[in-house]
Scaffold this motif. Structure first.
Motif, PDB file in Angstrom:
ATOM      1  N   ALA A  77       0.842  -1.225   0.117  1.00  0.00           N
ATOM      2  CA  ALA A  77      -0.022   0.062  -0.054  1.00  0.00           C
ATOM      3  C   ALA A  77       0.933   1.377   0.017  1.00  0.00           C
ATOM      4  CB  ALA A  77      -1.058   0.142   1.270  1.00  0.00           C
ATOM      5  N   VAL A  78       1.941   1.395   0.883  1.00  0.00           N
ATOM      6  CA  VAL A  78       2.721   2.366   0.898  1.00  0.00           C
ATOM      7  C   VAL A  78       3.355   2.656  -0.420  1.00  0.00           C
ATOM      8  CG1 VAL A  78       4.912   3.446   2.084  1.00  0.00           C
ATOM      9  CG2 VAL A  78       2.981   2.513   3.510  1.00  0.00           C
ATOM     10  N   ILE A  79       4.064   1.620  -1.111  1.00  0.00           N
ATOM     11  CA  ILE A  79       4.702   1.811  -2.091  1.00  0.00           C
ATOM     12  C   ILE A  79       3.603   2.231  -3.267  1.00  0.00           C
ATOM     13  CG2 ILE A  79       6.103   0.771  -4.100  1.00  0.00           C
ATOM     14  CD1 ILE A  79       7.455   0.790  -1.382  1.00  0.00           C
ATOM     15  N   THR A  80       2.520   1.627  -3.525  1.00  0.00           N
ATOM     16  CA  THR A  80       1.713   1.889  -4.426  1.00  0.00           C
ATOM     17  C   THR A  80       1.000   3.268  -4.123  1.00  0.00           C
ATOM     18  OG1 THR A  80       0.899  -0.353  -4.559  1.00  0.00           O
ATOM     19  CG2 THR A  80      -0.955   1.263  -5.335  1.00  0.00           C
ATOM     20  N   LEU A  81       0.928   3.847  -3.200  1.00  0.00           N
ATOM     21  CA  LEU A  81       0.234   5.060  -2.872  1.00  0.00           C
ATOM     22  C   LEU A  81       1.492   6.039  -3.131  1.00  0.00           C
ATOM     23  CD1 LEU A  81      -2.089   4.650   0.175  1.00  0.00           C
ATOM     24  CD2 LEU A  81      -2.516   4.909  -2.234  1.00  0.00           C
ATOM     25  N   THR A  82       2.440   5.782  -2.858  1.00  0.00           N
ATOM     26  CA  THR A  82       3.919   6.660  -3.568  1.00  0.00           C
ATOM     27  C   THR A  82       3.848   6.843  -4.950  1.00  0.00           C
ATOM     28  OG1 THR A  82       4.850   6.170  -1.330  1.00  0.00           O
ATOM     29  CG2 THR A  82       6.245   7.035  -3.198  1.00  0.00           C
ATOM     30  N   LEU A  83       3.818   5.741  -5.544  1.00  0.00           N
ATOM     31  CA  LEU A  83       3.558   5.734  -6.814  1.00  0.00           C
ATOM     32  C   LEU A  83       2.474   6.361  -7.575  1.00  0.00           C
ATOM     33  CD1 LEU A  83       5.158   2.276  -7.816  1.00  0.00           C
ATOM     34  CD2 LEU A  83       6.506   4.329  -7.770  1.00  0.00           C
ATOM     35  N   ILE A  84       1.460   6.235  -6.940  1.00  0.00           N
ATOM     36  CA  ILE A  84       0.210   7.031  -7.607  1.00  0.00           C
ATOM     37  C   ILE A  84       0.377   8.403  -7.388  1.00  0.00           C
ATOM     38  CG2 ILE A  84      -2.236   7.358  -7.347  1.00  0.00           C
ATOM     39  CD1 ILE A  84      -2.392   4.316  -6.620  1.00  0.00           C
ATOM     40  N   THR A  85       0.989   9.019  -6.279  1.00  0.00           N
ATOM     41  CA  THR A  85       1.238  10.171  -5.887  1.00  0.00           C
ATOM     42  C   THR A  85       2.136  10.796  -6.902  1.00  0.00           C
ATOM     43  OG1 THR A  85       0.671   9.758  -3.484  1.00  0.00           O
ATOM     44  CG2 THR A  85       1.816  11.924  -3.959  1.00  0.00           C
ATOM     45  N   LEU A  86       3.332  10.118  -7.174  1.00  0.00           N
ATOM     46  CA  LEU A  86       4.105  10.530  -8.233  1.00  0.00           C
ATOM     47  C   LEU A  86       3.450  10.660  -9.561  1.00  0.00           C
ATOM     48  CD1 LEU A  86       7.203   8.802  -7.098  1.00  0.00           C
ATOM     49  CD2 LEU A  86       6.932  11.194  -6.869  1.00  0.00           C
ATOM     50  N   VAL A 110       1.109  12.379 -10.312  1.00  0.00           N
ATOM     51  CA  VAL A 110       0.621  13.768 -10.590  1.00  0.00           C
ATOM     52  C   VAL A 110       1.614  14.518 -11.044  1.00  0.00           C
ATOM     53  CG1 VAL A 110      -0.263  15.600  -9.331  1.00  0.00           C
ATOM     54  CG2 VAL A 110      -1.090  13.400  -8.853  1.00  0.00           C
ATOM     55  N   PRO A 111       2.900  14.790 -10.378  1.00  0.00           N
ATOM     56  CA  PRO A 111       3.754  15.612 -10.986  1.00  0.00           C
ATOM     57  C   PRO A 111       4.778  15.163 -12.018  1.00  0.00           C
ATOM     58  CG  PRO A 111       4.718  14.701  -9.047  1.00  0.00           C
ATOM     59  CD  PRO A 111       3.231  14.316  -8.955  1.00  0.00           C
ATOM     60  N   LEU A 112       4.680  13.748 -12.253  1.00  0.00           N
ATOM     61  CA  LEU A 112       5.242  13.096 -13.460  1.00  0.00           C
ATOM     62  C   LEU A 112       4.369  13.369 -14.781  1.00  0.00           C
ATOM     63  CD1 LEU A 112       6.865   9.964 -11.966  1.00  0.00           C
ATOM     64  CD2 LEU A 112       8.216  11.956 -12.729  1.00  0.00           C
ATOM     65  N   SER A 113       3.101  13.522 -14.527  1.00  0.00           N
ATOM     66  CA  SER A 113       2.301  13.431 -15.770  1.00  0.00           C
ATOM     67  C   SER A 113       1.876  14.707 -16.326  1.00  0.00           C
ATOM     68  CB  SER A 113       0.958  13.096 -15.363  1.00  0.00           C
ATOM     69  OG  SER A 113       0.252  14.132 -14.630  1.00  0.00           O
ATOM     70  N   ALA A 114       2.922  15.844 -16.214  1.00  0.00           N
ATOM     71  CA  ALA A 114       3.041  16.975 -16.793  1.00  0.00           C
ATOM     72  C   ALA A 114       1.616  17.537 -17.014  1.00  0.00           C
ATOM     73  CB  ALA A 114       3.663  16.681 -18.127  1.00  0.00           C
ATOM     74  N   GLY A 115       0.991  17.615 -15.680  1.00  0.00           N
ATOM     75  CA  GLY A 115      -0.400  18.338 -15.587  1.00  0.00           C
ATOM     76  C   GLY A 115      -1.680  17.437 -16.255  1.00  0.00           C
ATOM     77  N   SER A 116      -1.568  16.072 -16.647  1.00  0.00           N
ATOM     78  CA  SER A 116      -2.712  15.492 -16.942  1.00  0.00           C
ATOM     79  C   SER A 116      -3.387  14.729 -15.999  1.00  0.00           C
ATOM     80  CB  SER A 116      -2.055  14.219 -17.932  1.00  0.00           C
ATOM     81  OG  SER A 116      -1.511  14.835 -19.001  1.00  0.00           O
ATOM     82  N   ALA A 117      -2.657  14.431 -14.767  1.00  0.00           N
ATOM     83  CA  ALA A 117      -3.402  13.853 -13.505  1.00  0.00           C
ATOM     84  C   ALA A 117      -3.456  14.921 -12.452  1.00  0.00           C
ATOM     85  CB  ALA A 117      -2.476  12.701 -13.091  1.00  0.00           C
ATOM     86  N   HIS A 118      -4.570  14.574 -11.522  1.00  0.00           N
ATOM     87  CA  HIS A 118      -4.716  15.407 -10.518  1.00  0.00           C
ATOM     88  C   HIS A 118      -4.816  14.619  -9.195  1.00  0.00           C
ATOM     89  CE1 HIS A 118      -4.819  19.066 -12.854  1.00  0.00           C
ATOM     90  NE2 HIS A 118      -5.742  18.174 -13.619  1.00  0.00           N
ATOM     91  N   PHE A 119      -4.643  14.956  -7.945  1.00  0.00           N
ATOM     92  CA  PHE A 119      -4.498  14.154  -6.790  1.00  0.00           C
ATOM     93  C   PHE A 119      -6.052  13.613  -6.785  1.00  0.00           C
ATOM     94  CE2 PHE A 119      -1.061  16.317  -5.452  1.00  0.00           C
ATOM     95  CZ  PHE A 119      -0.134  15.368  -5.363  1.00  0.00           C
ATOM     96  N   GLY A 120      -7.032  14.517  -7.031  1.00  0.00           N
ATOM     97  CA  GLY A 120      -8.456  13.901  -6.935  1.00  0.00           C
ATOM     98  C   GLY A 120      -8.778  12.796  -7.811  1.00  0.00           C
ATOM     99  N   THR A 121      -8.329  12.474  -8.811  1.00  0.00           N
ATOM    100  CA  THR A 121      -8.412  11.394  -9.670  1.00  0.00           C
ATOM    101  C   THR A 121      -8.267  10.158  -8.856  1.00  0.00           C
ATOM    102  OG1 THR A 121      -7.618  12.824 -11.395  1.00  0.00           O
ATOM    103  CG2 THR A 121      -7.979  10.520 -12.031  1.00  0.00           C
ATOM    104  N   PHE A 122      -7.182  10.257  -8.007  1.00  0.00           N
ATOM    105  CA  PHE A 122      -6.835   9.055  -7.217  1.00  0.00           C
ATOM    106  C   PHE A 122      -7.171   8.834  -5.920  1.00  0.00           C
ATOM    107  CE2 PHE A 122      -3.603  10.078 -10.661  1.00  0.00           C
ATOM    108  CZ  PHE A 122      -3.861   9.191 -11.611  1.00  0.00           C
ATOM    109  N   VAL A 123      -8.172   9.798  -5.508  1.00  0.00           N
ATOM    110  CA  VAL A 123      -8.486   9.740  -4.021  1.00  0.00           C
ATOM    111  C   VAL A 123      -8.942   8.364  -3.612  1.00  0.00           C
ATOM    112  CG1 VAL A 123     -10.275  10.869  -2.309  1.00  0.00           C
ATOM    113  CG2 VAL A 123      -8.659  12.201  -3.778  1.00  0.00           C
ATOM    114  N   GLN A 124      -9.885   7.761  -4.487  1.00  0.00           N
ATOM    115  CA  GLN A 124     -10.568   6.516  -4.014  1.00  0.00           C
ATOM    116  C   GLN A 124      -9.358   5.386  -3.818  1.00  0.00           C
ATOM    117  OE1 GLN A 124     -12.879   4.682  -7.170  1.00  0.00           O
ATOM    118  NE2 GLN A 124     -11.375   5.377  -8.731  1.00  0.00           N
TER     119      GLN A 124
END
Length: 193
Positions: free
Chosen positions: A125-134, A136-150
């Motif tokens: 869970a920790v590794i996955t959530l870290t990668l999901i959080t990353l 957002v900045p790695l997507s050059a604006g295509s992803a937002h935190f709200g997309t992955f809240v679930q």
């Protein structure tokens, strides 16, 4: 496209694992087997990299991108135990090794087993959530935190539930049947019937 990448990565992971175990036990190519096993996390890292590139290419971020990121987290948390499980079963089935013992069902062995599962889930869970959080900045604006809240909620709940289950086994360990025999420090399942 991301669905195709996930399916291809999943199939590739199992093919690489099968080739590694075949090389080890059928062909006796230990170094080749080790090299292939080291390649297992590479499959997940390639999937993650392609996910980032997909987002940077303008794809709309959705739960499938988070699922792709979760493969790497799962590999870190559960990969070694999954490989060890496959190794024991392959050795038994194709190379004359001993039959793998079942997971413990009673006593301190079961409690330890539940804590191992809980720790693997927490690490995943920790590794996955870290990668999901990353993403957002790695997507050059295509992803937002709200997309992955679930995903934060779902993986957090999974980790907490696993820790609670392990804690319950610590407080209330499952005792073997009164007539069960102990063989090689394990409960003989047949004797309790």
């Amino acid at each position: 496209m991301i669905v195709t990448l996930i399916v291809a990565a999943e199939i590739s992971w199992w093919i690489v694992l099968g080739l590694a175990l075949s090389a080890r036990y059928l062909l006796r190519w230990r170094r080749t087997s080790t090299a292939l096993l080291v390649g297992l996390p590479v499959v997940d890292l390639v999937l993650y990299t392609l996910t980032v590139l997909n987002l940077r290419g303008g794809a709309e971020a959705n739960w499938m991108h988070a699922l792709a990121a979760s493969y790497a987290g799962f590999s870190v948390g559960y990969g070694p135990s999954l490989v060890a499980w496959a190794d024991r079963h392959f050795l038994h089935r194709f190379a004359g090794g001993p039959k793998p013992p079942p997971s413990p069902k009673y006593g301190p062995e079961r409690t330890a087993h539940e804590w191992q599962i809980a720790m693997r889930t927490v690490v995943s869970a920790v590794i996955t959530l870290t990668l999901i959080t990353l993403l957002v900045p790695l997507s050059a604006g295509s992803a937002h935190f709200g997309t992955f809240v679930q995903w934060y909620w779902k993986l957090g709940i999974a980790a907490v539930v696993n820790v609670i289950v392990a804690g319950c086994y610590s407080i209330w360990p499952k005792e073997p049947p009164a007539d069960a025999a102990v063989v090689d420090d394990r409960i003989d399942e047949k004797s309790g019937r």
